[in-house]
Design an enzyme around this catalytic site. Structure first.
Site, PDB file in Angstrom:
ATOM      1  N   PHE A 212     -16.154 -35.956  18.314  1.00 21.23           N
ATOM      2  CA  PHE A 212     -15.857 -34.443  18.569  1.00 21.23           C
ATOM      3  C   PHE A 212     -16.752 -34.105  20.676  1.00 21.23           C
ATOM      4  O   PHE A 212     -16.090 -33.525  21.018  1.00 21.23           O
ATOM      5  CB  PHE A 212     -16.650 -33.830  18.041  1.00 21.23           C
ATOM      6  CG  PHE A 212     -16.961 -31.804  18.190  1.00 21.23           C
ATOM      7  CD1 PHE A 212     -16.023 -31.367  18.159  1.00 21.23           C
ATOM      8  CD2 PHE A 212     -17.559 -31.275  18.707  1.00 21.23           C
ATOM      9  CE1 PHE A 212     -16.253 -29.778  18.038  1.00 21.23           C
ATOM     10  CE2 PHE A 212     -17.679 -29.658  19.216  1.00 21.23           C
ATOM     11  CZ  PHE A 212     -16.864 -29.617  18.752  1.00 21.23           C
ATOM     12  N   ASP A 213     -17.687 -34.894  20.516  1.00 24.18           N
ATOM     13  CA  ASP A 213     -18.124 -34.173  21.981  1.00 24.18           C
ATOM     14  C   ASP A 213     -17.879 -34.940  23.171  1.00 24.18           C
ATOM     15  O   ASP A 213     -17.788 -34.519  23.804  1.00 24.18           O
ATOM     16  CB  ASP A 213     -20.475 -35.207  21.521  1.00 24.18           C
ATOM     17  CG  ASP A 213     -20.974 -35.160  20.608  1.00 24.18           C
ATOM     18  OD1 ASP A 213     -20.333 -34.811  18.847  1.00 24.18           O
ATOM     19  OD2 ASP A 213     -22.193 -34.334  20.932  1.00 24.18           O
ATOM     20  N   THR A 214     -17.300 -36.243  22.819  1.00 21.78           N
ATOM     21  CA  THR A 214     -17.039 -36.970  23.911  1.00 21.78           C
ATOM     22  C   THR A 214     -15.587 -36.721  24.463  1.00 21.78           C
ATOM     23  O   THR A 214     -16.114 -36.425  25.649  1.00 21.78           O
ATOM     24  CB  THR A 214     -16.409 -38.223  23.611  1.00 21.78           C
ATOM     25  OG1 THR A 214     -17.325 -38.934  22.582  1.00 21.78           O
ATOM     26  CG2 THR A 214     -16.112 -39.469  24.288  1.00 21.78           C
TER      27      THR A 214
ATOM     28  N   TYR B 128     -26.299 -27.300  20.723  1.00 23.92           N
ATOM     29  CA  TYR B 128     -26.586 -28.255  19.102  1.00 23.92           C
ATOM     30  C   TYR B 128     -27.962 -29.155  19.195  1.00 23.92           C
ATOM     31  O   TYR B 128     -28.230 -30.147  20.566  1.00 23.92           O
ATOM     32  CB  TYR B 128     -25.626 -28.709  18.544  1.00 23.92           C
ATOM     33  CG  TYR B 128     -25.506 -30.006  18.981  1.00 23.92           C
ATOM     34  CD1 TYR B 128     -25.508 -31.224  17.981  1.00 23.92           C
ATOM     35  CD2 TYR B 128     -23.920 -30.402  19.585  1.00 23.92           C
ATOM     36  CE1 TYR B 128     -25.578 -32.403  18.151  1.00 23.92           C
ATOM     37  CE2 TYR B 128     -24.108 -31.966  20.309  1.00 23.92           C
ATOM     38  CZ  TYR B 128     -24.095 -32.900  18.963  1.00 23.92           C
ATOM     39  OH  TYR B 128     -23.989 -34.072  19.759  1.00 23.92           O
TER      40      TYR B 128
ATOM     41  N   ARG C  51     -19.104 -33.564  11.923  1.00 21.58           N
ATOM     42  CA  ARG C  51     -20.330 -32.606  12.340  1.00 21.58           C
ATOM     43  C   ARG C  51     -19.332 -31.858  13.673  1.00 21.58           C
ATOM     44  O   ARG C  51     -19.931 -31.053  13.995  1.00 21.58           O
ATOM     45  CB  ARG C  51     -20.724 -33.699  13.290  1.00 21.58           C
ATOM     46  CG  ARG C  51     -22.084 -33.221  14.247  1.00 21.58           C
ATOM     47  CD  ARG C  51     -22.900 -33.671  15.284  1.00 21.58           C
ATOM     48  NE  ARG C  51     -21.685 -35.359  16.603  1.00 21.58           N
ATOM     49  CZ  ARG C  51     -22.537 -35.906  17.332  1.00 21.58           C
ATOM     50  NH1 ARG C  51     -24.117 -36.297  17.200  1.00 21.58           N
ATOM     51  NH2 ARG C  51     -21.648 -36.631  18.054  1.00 21.58           N
TER      52      ARG C  51
END
Length: 433
Positions: A212-214, A120, A102
């Site tokens: 990735f988000d964190t 997203y 992702r």
């Protein structure tokens, strides 16, 4: 639009700091918002999701928009459905990637998008779409740099099982305790970022999967960027294919990697800082030592964590050796970590320059602690009777507290002086954190 696989790398961005925040420019014929939907083998949900999202944006979003389907090497009919949606709906584009992940999908599409606001969401549409406009509005207006949906806000309404609820809250507690994160929900698949911020921030984010988000949020927060949180209504998807144990393991590895990079100053976060604005809190106050309040708080937090680590190490070493040796080993290891953490988090020194020198000076400072604690243990040993392990710990705590003020003064005046020529984070906004 045509289905394509992006091959060209985005151009390099100059290393200056970001400009002051401002409203995004609305260019005729160019979308203001690009919503990315990362998918892997989602033939059952893809078309319904895209059409529902497109209908919602058409009715509620006042600017031009695009929906980008980012296919992560799907092996079912997902690519075929994505291509058909691309051909039949003007505002829909499809991108095919030959590798899973992702984070990789978001990095690729966001890097190549021309929209000034990038977002997203998960294909299952677990998050109520009514939160989409409140999510991106602060980015469009120039108020914030990133925005996230939060399922843990008090006004959020969430439907999910106790297992996922426990895992989510435990993970966010880990982030708060280990990386000092202040955002409430790192894992909600509902986020947005300004394009100018993404250009600087994404090259620093290493993870290509679920972490990735964190990582992006932690780095943004440490750089002083503004993160807007939106309470969301969220319903768990019982058919989710996320492997919880594997994802949790990878996330913990990511926490360790990012924490180490932050502690050693390996990340050039100054590239994504904003200049000062007109907020009175951005102004320095005459007669107040710059950074003293923040440094005291940071030193106390680092000191408390170091003391806990020291006591744990001492207890472990004490099982196989005497108190003096156990004390010396525990103090040495905790001293190295304490100096690295204070260097970056308390005194804002970045980069590797003088890192070894600072560690050597830190060991000298902690040598004072060794003398105090060893002397306390020697005095306890000379006292009549046999002291219990609890008494040993109490004496060590008292000795460490006695040395704390002296260590702070030596750190501030000798190890990390503000006029030493080191690369110091002297952003006065940090004084108010």
């Amino acid at each position: 639009m045509r289905t394509h696989t992006p091959l060209e790398a985005p151009p390099e961005i100059p290393l200056q700091t970001l400009p002051a925040r401002g409203p995004v420019s609305v260019v005729p014929g160019r979308p203001v918002l690009d919503v990315v939907i990362p998918v892997y083998n989602e033939e059952a949900d893809l078309e319904q999701c895209v059409r529902r999202l497109h209908d919602h944006l058409t009715r509620t979003f006042p600017y031009g928009f695009r929906i980008t389907i980012a296919d992560n090497a799907s092996t079912d009919r997902t690519p075929e459905l994505a291509a058909r949606l691309d051909d039949t709906i003007e505002e829909v584009a499809a991108v095919r990637l030959e590798q899973k992940g992702r984070g990789r999908a978001l990095r690729t599409v966001w890097s190549l998008s021309e929209a000034p606001v990038l977002a997203y969401m998960d294909v299952d549409l677990s998050t109520d779409l009514k939160a989409l406009l409140p999510l991106v509005a602060p980015l469009i207006s120039g108020h914030s740099d990133l925005a996230i949906g939060s399922r843990l806000a008090r006004s959020s309404r969430v439907v999910r099982g106790p297992k996922r609820e426990f895992i989510s809250r435990a993970y966010n507690l880990i982030l708060r305790g280990s990386l000092a994160a202040r955002f409430s929900d790192a894992q909600c698949g509902f986020k947005a970022i300004r394009k100018d911020v993404a250009e600087r921030l994404l090259p620093m984010v290493e993870d290509t999967g679920w972490f990735f988000d964190t990582e992006m949020l932690v780095l943004a927060e440490r750089a002083g960027l503004r993160i807007h949180e939106v309470p969301v209504d969220w319903v768990d998807d019982p058919n989710s294919t996320v492997h919880i144990v594997k994802t949790a393991t990878e996330d913990l590895k990511g926490v360790w990697r990012v924490g180490r990079a932050l502690a050693t100053g390996a990340l050039p976060l100054d590239r994504v800082r904003r200049p000062f604005g007109d907020d009175p809190r951005d102004r320095e106050l005459s007669g107040v030592p710059k950074g003293l309040a923040r440094q005291l708080v940071g030193f106390c937090v680092v000191g408390a964590l170091s003391t806990l680590i020291y006591l744990l190490l001492y207890s472990l070493f004490r099982l196989g050796t005497g108190p003096q040796v156990a004390n010396a080993l525990a103090l040495l290891l905790s001293a190295l970590g304490n100096t690295a953490a204070n260097r970056r988090l308390t005194f804002g020194v970045r980069g590797r320059e003088r890192a070894m020198r600072h560690q050597a000076q830190g060991l000298v400072v902690f040598g004072i602690g060794l003398v105090l604690t060893s002397g306390s243990l020697a005095a306890l040993d000379a006292a009549p009777g046999t002291a219990s392990h609890g008494t040993e710990l109490a004496v060590l705590i008292a000795a460490n507290l006695a040395a704390t003020i002296l260590r702070f003064l030596l750190f501030r005046a000798w190890v990390f002086p503000s006029d030493s020529g080191a690369t110091i984070d002297d952003d006065p906004r940090n004084d108010n954190r």
